[in-house]
Design a protein around this motif. Sequence first.
Motif, PDB file in Angstrom:
ATOM      1  N   GLU A 187      37.239  26.262 -47.683  1.00 48.23           N
ATOM      2  CA  GLU A 187      37.539  24.564 -46.883  1.00 48.23           C
ATOM      3  C   GLU A 187      38.482  23.330 -47.549  1.00 48.23           C
ATOM      4  N   THR A 227      45.933   8.567 -43.659  1.00 47.96           N
ATOM      5  CA  THR A 227      44.989   8.351 -45.116  1.00 47.96           C
ATOM      6  C   THR A 227      44.399   7.554 -46.071  1.00 47.96           C
ATOM      7  N   THR A 248      38.303  15.189 -47.677  1.00 48.02           N
ATOM      8  CA  THR A 248      39.511  15.338 -47.728  1.00 48.02           C
ATOM      9  C   THR A 248      39.988  14.176 -48.201  1.00 48.02           C
ATOM     10  N   ASP A 249      40.094  13.474 -47.467  1.00 47.70           N
ATOM     11  CA  ASP A 249      40.536  12.126 -47.319  1.00 47.70           C
ATOM     12  C   ASP A 249      40.261  11.303 -48.886  1.00 47.70           C
ATOM     13  N   SER A 277      46.832  22.011 -49.203  1.00 48.24           N
ATOM     14  CA  SER A 277      47.855  21.725 -48.134  1.00 48.24           C
ATOM     15  C   SER A 277      47.671  20.794 -47.367  1.00 48.24           C
ATOM     16  N   ALA A 278      47.144  19.421 -48.753  1.00 56.10           N
ATOM     17  CA  ALA A 278      47.772  17.692 -48.026  1.00 56.10           C
ATOM     18  C   ALA A 278      48.664  17.654 -48.961  1.00 56.10           C
ATOM     19  N   GLU A 282      40.872  24.261 -49.569  1.00 54.34           N
ATOM     20  CA  GLU A 282      42.485  24.755 -49.261  1.00 54.34           C
ATOM     21  C   GLU A 282      42.524  23.530 -48.308  1.00 54.34           C
ATOM     22  N   ARG A 283      42.181  22.387 -47.862  1.00 51.25           N
ATOM     23  CA  ARG A 283      42.479  21.674 -47.572  1.00 51.25           C
ATOM     24  C   ARG A 283      43.504  20.334 -48.038  1.00 51.25           C
ATOM     25  N   THR A 337      34.709  16.549 -43.396  1.00 54.75           N
ATOM     26  CA  THR A 337      35.332  17.606 -43.741  1.00 54.75           C
ATOM     27  C   THR A 337      36.924  16.490 -44.418  1.00 54.75           C
ATOM     28  N   LYS A 338      37.155  15.842 -43.078  1.00 53.12           N
ATOM     29  CA  LYS A 338      38.490  15.709 -42.990  1.00 53.12           C
ATOM     30  C   LYS A 338      38.131  13.898 -43.395  1.00 53.12           C
TER      31      LYS A 338
END
Length: 155
Positions: free
Chosen positions: A58, A85, A30-31, A65-66, A61-62, A26-27
């Motif tokens: 999720e 990132t 997201t990146d 949030s970022a 949200e990420r 997920t990271k």
Amino acid sequence: MNLLQIQASDPEFSTWVAASAGTGKTKILTDRVLRLLLQHAEFNKILCLTFTNAAAGEMKERIASALADWANATTQDLEKKLYSTIGRDCTKKELALAQSLYNKYLNSDERINVQTIHSFCQKLLKKFPLEANISPSFTIIDETKTYIILQQIKK
């Protein structure tokens, strides 16, 4: 992030990520979205597909949030966040863009499309039912209804 994660999050390349739960998929995704935004991608031109509604939530949200973190960070902290990132020092243009993205996101009617594979397919079928050779008025049945129908068929 390590070099492989940075490479996997690079939107310039097609990437397949397969890993166990809790390993950072997920990271990476997201990146990847954040890097697309730093390349001036429009919010509504980004599509993320997940397996579950929880995962979709999720991801949303990420990302939000970022963007909020970027907007509220000092220049020095933002440079560190962007380095983490994108895996390199950011340009002044990327820094300015990163600082402005959250405000743009909040004030835009457009949203990043983060949805389950099922909901994406359902939208696609609703949009092109004749091409899929199905009734334009089709409906999706839930698991309970499916179970009842299967029980009736078995009788």
